[in-house]
Design a protein around this motif. Structure first.
Motif, PDB file in Angstrom:
ATOM      1  N   VAL A 131       7.516  36.990  16.114  1.00 11.20           N
ATOM      2  CA  VAL A 131       8.862  37.308  16.595  1.00 11.20           C
ATOM      3  C   VAL A 131       9.493  38.318  15.650  1.00 11.20           C
ATOM      4  CG1 VAL A 131      11.159  36.388  17.109  1.00 11.20           C
ATOM      5  CG2 VAL A 131       9.117  35.023  17.629  1.00 11.20           C
ATOM      6  N   GLN A 132       9.978  39.424  16.178  1.00 15.91           N
ATOM      7  CA  GLN A 132      10.566  40.470  15.352  1.00 15.91           C
ATOM      8  C   GLN A 132      12.061  40.277  15.110  1.00 15.91           C
ATOM      9  OE1 GLN A 132       9.130  43.970  17.710  1.00 15.91           O
ATOM     10  NE2 GLN A 132       8.342  44.609  15.718  1.00 15.91           N
ATOM     11  N   GLY A 133      12.731  39.588  16.020  1.00 19.32           N
ATOM     12  CA  GLY A 133      14.182  39.499  15.925  1.00 19.32           C
ATOM     13  C   GLY A 133      14.865  40.700  16.546  1.00 19.32           C
ATOM     14  N   LEU A 141      16.751  37.339  24.919  1.00 12.43           N
ATOM     15  CA  LEU A 141      15.324  37.333  25.228  1.00 12.43           C
ATOM     16  C   LEU A 141      14.595  38.378  24.392  1.00 12.43           C
ATOM     17  CD1 LEU A 141      15.426  37.211  29.147  1.00 12.43           C
ATOM     18  CD2 LEU A 141      15.277  35.284  27.562  1.00 12.43           C
ATOM     19  N   GLU A 142      13.471  37.980  23.823  1.00  8.43           N
ATOM     20  CA  GLU A 142      12.545  38.921  23.197  1.00  8.43           C
ATOM     21  C   GLU A 142      11.163  38.640  23.760  1.00  8.43           C
ATOM     22  OE1 GLU A 142      10.347  39.971  18.974  1.00  8.43           O
ATOM     23  OE2 GLU A 142      12.353  39.079  18.882  1.00  8.43           O
ATOM     24  N   VAL A 143      10.575  39.618  24.406  1.00  4.41           N
ATOM     25  CA  VAL A 143       9.242  39.433  24.982  1.00  4.41           C
ATOM     26  C   VAL A 143       8.188  39.595  23.895  1.00  4.41           C
ATOM     27  CG1 VAL A 143       9.983  40.168  27.266  1.00  4.41           C
ATOM     28  CG2 VAL A 143       9.056  41.865  25.685  1.00  4.41           C
ATOM     29  N   ASP A 144       6.960  39.218  24.226  1.00  4.18           N
ATOM     30  CA  ASP A 144       5.862  39.232  23.265  1.00  4.18           C
ATOM     31  C   ASP A 144       5.553  40.672  22.832  1.00  4.18           C
ATOM     32  OD1 ASP A 144       3.635  38.777  21.746  1.00  4.18           O
ATOM     33  OD2 ASP A 144       2.539  37.651  23.275  1.00  4.18           O
ATOM     34  N   ILE A 145       5.630  40.938  21.528  1.00  5.26           N
ATOM     35  CA  ILE A 145       5.387  42.284  21.008  1.00  5.26           C
ATOM     36  C   ILE A 145       3.958  42.735  21.304  1.00  5.26           C
ATOM     37  CG2 ILE A 145       4.785  41.355  18.731  1.00  5.26           C
ATOM     38  CD1 ILE A 145       6.414  44.775  19.518  1.00  5.26           C
TER      39      ILE A 145
END
Length: 203
Positions: free
Chosen positions: A100-102, A184-188
């Motif tokens: 997770v990058q943030g 929401l943060e999608v998969d990098i």
């Protein structure tokens, strides 16, 4: 870099609008407080920088710019509300979630919530922005308000989550209801693959 495993919840003590954004004063209880000014902290999944500390880091401030406010639900936070908190990864710690990058990709909205009595889990359906739908994959990872979660099912730009009681207890998901706005943060990894393929086939 973060894992999406929430450490604690923080309470918004005060917000102050300034020319370039908003300053937040927070209260939190860390199991092993070691925050320093300049450290990165995930606030509902958005990476922010600590600007002031008191009480061994159990009181801290951070600032968010107008750009971050546009992309996240931080602009909706009011005094007394709770957020999910995670400190940046430290060397040698167990990696329990996913990468997770943030860097929040957009906000989603809770469409429904239902308790499944058989095993006391909670079922959520969340609506993502249309431009993020291509990253929604069954059994894939997604970060919602900073929580690393597994997508159970997908229907266009809607995705299903099943949350166990421990997740509900430790995070602000216990306050999610129909209409709640979430980060929401999608998969990098999916974005890396997409970029690689675009470059490969554009030649």
């Amino acid at each position: 870099m973060f894992t999406g495993i929430i450490e604690t919840q923080g309470k918004v003590l005060k917000t102050k609008a300034i020319d370039s954004g908003i300053e937040f004063q927070m209260e939190a209880v860390w199991e092993n407080p070691d925050l320093k000014i300049g450290d990165s902290v995930s606030i509902n999944g958005a990476c922010m920088t600590v600007t002031r500390l008191e009480n061994k880091g159990n009181h801290f401030d951070f600032y968010t710019s107008f750009k971050s406010l546009e992309l996240t639900n931080l602009s909706l936070l009011k005094e007394g509300e709770f957020v999910n908190l995670e400190r940046a990864m430290s060397q040698g710690q167990r990696y329990g979630g996913h990468m997770v990058q943030g860097h929040v990709d957009g906000v989603g909205k809770v469409v429904s919530r239902k308790t499944i009595e058989v095993n006391s889990v909670e079922e959520f359906w969340i609506e993502a922005p249309a431009e993020l739908s291509k990253y929604l994959v069954k059994k894939g990872s997604i970060t919602v308000d900073g929580i690393s979660l597994t997508i159970v099912d997908v229907n266009e730009n809607l995705f299903q989550l099943i949350l166990i009681p421990e997740t509900i207890r430790k995070t602000n998901a216990d306050r999610w209801h129909q209409g709640t706005v979430v980060n929401l943060e999608v998969d990098i990894l999916a974005k890396y693959i997409e970029n690689f393929l675009e470059l490969r086939f554009s030649k």
